[in-house]
Design a protein around this motif. Structure first.
Motif, mmCIF file in Angstrom:
data_model
loop_
_atom_site.group_PDB
_atom_site.id
_atom_site.type_symbol
_atom_site.label_atom_id
_atom_site.label_comp_id
_atom_site.label_asym_id
_atom_site.label_seq_id
_atom_site.Cartn_x
_atom_site.Cartn_y
_atom_site.Cartn_z
ATOM 1 N N MET A 1 0.848 -1.177 0.000
ATOM 2 C CA MET A 1 0.000 0.000 0.000
ATOM 3 C C MET A 1 0.893 1.239 0.000
ATOM 4 O O MET A 1 1.584 1.508 0.975
ATOM 5 C CB MET A 1 -0.904 -0.003 1.226
ATOM 6 C CG MET A 1 -1.712 1.278 1.303
ATOM 7 S SD MET A 1 -2.859 1.416 2.681
ATOM 8 C CE MET A 1 -3.987 0.106 2.338
ATOM 9 N N LEU A 2 0.880 1.978 -1.084
ATOM 10 C CA LEU A 2 1.675 3.196 -1.206
ATOM 11 C C LEU A 2 0.968 4.339 -0.494
ATOM 12 O O LEU A 2 -0.205 4.605 -0.754
ATOM 13 C CB LEU A 2 1.903 3.539 -2.678
ATOM 14 C CG LEU A 2 2.727 4.799 -2.936
ATOM 15 C CD1 LEU A 2 4.152 4.639 -2.410
ATOM 16 C CD2 LEU A 2 2.735 5.117 -4.426
ATOM 17 N N THR A 3 1.697 5.020 0.391
ATOM 18 C CA THR A 3 1.122 6.083 1.209
ATOM 19 C C THR A 3 1.876 7.383 1.016
ATOM 20 O O THR A 3 3.109 7.410 1.059
ATOM 21 C CB THR A 3 1.177 5.690 2.708
ATOM 22 O OG1 THR A 3 0.455 4.467 2.888
ATOM 23 C CG2 THR A 3 0.589 6.765 3.591
ATOM 24 N N LEU A 4 1.126 8.465 0.802
ATOM 25 C CA LEU A 4 1.691 9.812 0.867
ATOM 26 C C LEU A 4 1.562 10.256 2.315
ATOM 27 O O LEU A 4 0.482 10.095 2.909
ATOM 28 C CB LEU A 4 0.917 10.789 -0.022
ATOM 29 C CG LEU A 4 1.357 10.940 -1.470
ATOM 30 C CD1 LEU A 4 1.211 9.646 -2.238
ATOM 31 C CD2 LEU A 4 0.563 12.036 -2.147
ATOM 32 N N ILE A 5 2.624 10.781 2.892
ATOM 33 C CA ILE A 5 2.568 11.289 4.262
ATOM 34 C C ILE A 5 3.072 12.725 4.254
ATOM 35 O O ILE A 5 4.122 13.019 3.688
ATOM 36 C CB ILE A 5 3.357 10.388 5.247
ATOM 37 C CG1 ILE A 5 3.146 10.840 6.692
ATOM 38 C CG2 ILE A 5 4.822 10.289 4.867
ATOM 39 C CD1 ILE A 5 3.616 9.831 7.734
ATOM 40 N N ALA A 6 2.262 13.613 4.855
ATOM 41 C CA ALA A 6 2.599 15.033 4.806
ATOM 42 C C ALA A 6 1.903 15.776 5.931
ATOM 43 O O ALA A 6 0.923 15.312 6.496
ATOM 44 C CB ALA A 6 2.160 15.629 3.467
ATOM 45 N N ALA A 7 2.422 16.973 6.204
ATOM 46 C CA ALA A 7 1.733 17.951 7.046
ATOM 47 C C ALA A 7 1.479 19.153 6.153
ATOM 48 O O ALA A 7 2.412 19.700 5.558
ATOM 49 C CB ALA A 7 2.593 18.337 8.247
ATOM 50 N N ALA A 8 0.214 19.527 6.021
ATOM 51 C CA ALA A 8 -0.159 20.643 5.156
ATOM 52 C C ALA A 8 -1.195 21.504 5.862
ATOM 53 O O ALA A 8 -2.048 20.997 6.589
ATOM 54 C CB ALA A 8 -0.716 20.125 3.832
ATOM 55 N N ASN A 88 8.976 -4.432 -2.946
ATOM 56 C CA ASN A 88 8.862 -5.500 -1.949
ATOM 57 C C ASN A 88 8.541 -4.996 -0.549
ATOM 58 O O ASN A 88 8.423 -5.791 0.384
ATOM 59 C CB ASN A 88 10.138 -6.342 -1.934
ATOM 60 C CG ASN A 88 10.314 -7.109 -3.228
ATOM 61 O OD1 ASN A 88 9.333 -7.553 -3.828
ATOM 62 N ND2 ASN A 88 11.536 -7.252 -3.681
ATOM 63 N N ASP A 89 8.402 -3.691 -0.417
ATOM 64 C CA ASP A 89 8.003 -3.091 0.863
ATOM 65 C C ASP A 89 6.474 -3.072 0.900
ATOM 66 O O ASP A 89 5.834 -2.604 -0.041
ATOM 67 C CB ASP A 89 8.562 -1.658 0.941
ATOM 68 C CG ASP A 89 8.345 -0.986 2.293
ATOM 69 O OD1 ASP A 89 7.441 -1.414 3.043
ATOM 70 O OD2 ASP A 89 9.063 -0.024 2.580
ATOM 71 N N ASP A 90 5.877 -3.588 1.976
ATOM 72 C CA ASP A 90 4.410 -3.614 2.049
ATOM 73 C C ASP A 90 3.799 -2.234 2.283
ATOM 74 O O ASP A 90 2.608 -2.041 2.067
ATOM 75 C CB ASP A 90 3.931 -4.596 3.124
ATOM 76 C CG ASP A 90 4.345 -4.205 4.530
ATOM 77 O OD1 ASP A 90 5.347 -3.463 4.682
ATOM 78 O OD2 ASP A 90 3.698 -4.653 5.486
ATOM 79 N N LYS A 91 4.616 -1.244 2.699
ATOM 80 C CA LYS A 91 4.073 0.082 2.945
ATOM 81 C C LYS A 91 5.131 1.168 2.726
ATOM 82 O O LYS A 91 5.577 1.810 3.670
ATOM 83 C CB LYS A 91 3.506 0.176 4.354
ATOM 84 C CG LYS A 91 2.604 1.380 4.518
ATOM 85 C CD LYS A 91 1.598 1.183 5.604
ATOM 86 C CE LYS A 91 0.611 2.319 5.540
ATOM 87 N NZ LYS A 91 -0.436 2.200 6.498
ATOM 88 N N PRO A 92 5.529 1.396 1.475
ATOM 89 C CA PRO A 92 6.444 2.521 1.225
ATOM 90 C C PRO A 92 5.699 3.843 1.375
ATOM 91 O O PRO A 92 4.469 3.904 1.230
ATOM 92 C CB PRO A 92 6.888 2.288 -0.222
ATOM 93 C CG PRO A 92 5.768 1.521 -0.847
ATOM 94 C CD PRO A 92 5.167 0.683 0.255
ATOM 95 N N TYR A 93 6.464 4.893 1.660
ATOM 96 C CA TYR A 93 5.902 6.232 1.873
ATOM 97 C C TYR A 93 6.539 7.232 0.918
ATOM 98 O O TYR A 93 7.748 7.218 0.721
ATOM 99 C CB TYR A 93 6.176 6.707 3.303
ATOM 100 C CG TYR A 93 5.354 5.984 4.331
ATOM 101 C CD1 TYR A 93 4.134 6.499 4.758
ATOM 102 C CD2 TYR A 93 5.788 4.788 4.882
ATOM 103 C CE1 TYR A 93 3.367 5.835 5.701
ATOM 104 C CE2 TYR A 93 5.027 4.115 5.824
ATOM 105 C CZ TYR A 93 3.822 4.643 6.229
ATOM 106 O OH TYR A 93 3.065 3.978 7.157
#
Length: 161
Positions: A1-8, A88-93
């Motif tokens: 699951m590809l996740t964008l992580i941010a503070a906006a 191969n990472d289950d949760k890259p950011y």
């Protein structure tokens, strides 16, 4: 699951002059907790804003430069190459900056957004999260306090199927 992580902030402001325009220690702790042990995908300017590579994470830096090779990271020239490295990472950011968020948004399954309640002068912005494409799954408000000059809300979005 590809996740964008941010503070906006309220108008999607991310930062100015390659730096954040607020200091939220609890958000830094959350970022560390979520991203530790995973691939973090970023642009060159974001990588260069760190004093050193972040511990216990695989740094994947996207740049147009063909001769950029800092220690402690994998350098690629496209979002597709970055995603292939992290496959191969289950949760890259994806951790920024603004252009990298725009490139990554079409591939993302999840957005972990810290919405900072305020309006700021900025030169970098987070892409709009369109309600027709995303469903908010969690929202957790934190009021300002002695360590946090601004109130903020942790928001978790999942892409609608």
């Amino acid at each position: 699951m590809l996740t964008l992580i941010a503070a906006a902030a309220e108008n999607n402001e991310l930062g100015k002059d390659n730096d954040l325009v607020w200091h939220l220690p609890d958000d830094f702790k959350r970022f560390k907790q979520l991203t530790t042990g995973h691939h973090i995908i970023m642009g060159r300017k974001t990588f260069e804003s760190f004093p050193k590579p972040l511990p216990n994470r695989t740094h994947v830096v996207i740049t147009r430069s063909t001769d950029y090779s800092p220690k402690g990271c994998i350098v690629v020239n496209s979002m597709e190459d970055a995603l292939a490295i992290a496959k191969n990472d289950d949760k890259p950011y994806i951790i920024g900056g603004g252009e990298i968020y725009k490139l990554g948004l079409p591939y993302a399954d999840c957005v972990e957004l810290t919405r900072v309640h305020g309006s700021f002068e900025a030169d970098t912005f987070f892409p709009e999260i369109k309600p027709q494409n995303w469903k908010i799954m969690n929202s957790e408000f934190h009021d300002k306090d002695a360590k946090h000059a601004y109130s903020f809300t942790y928001e978790t979005y999942l892409r609608k199927k």
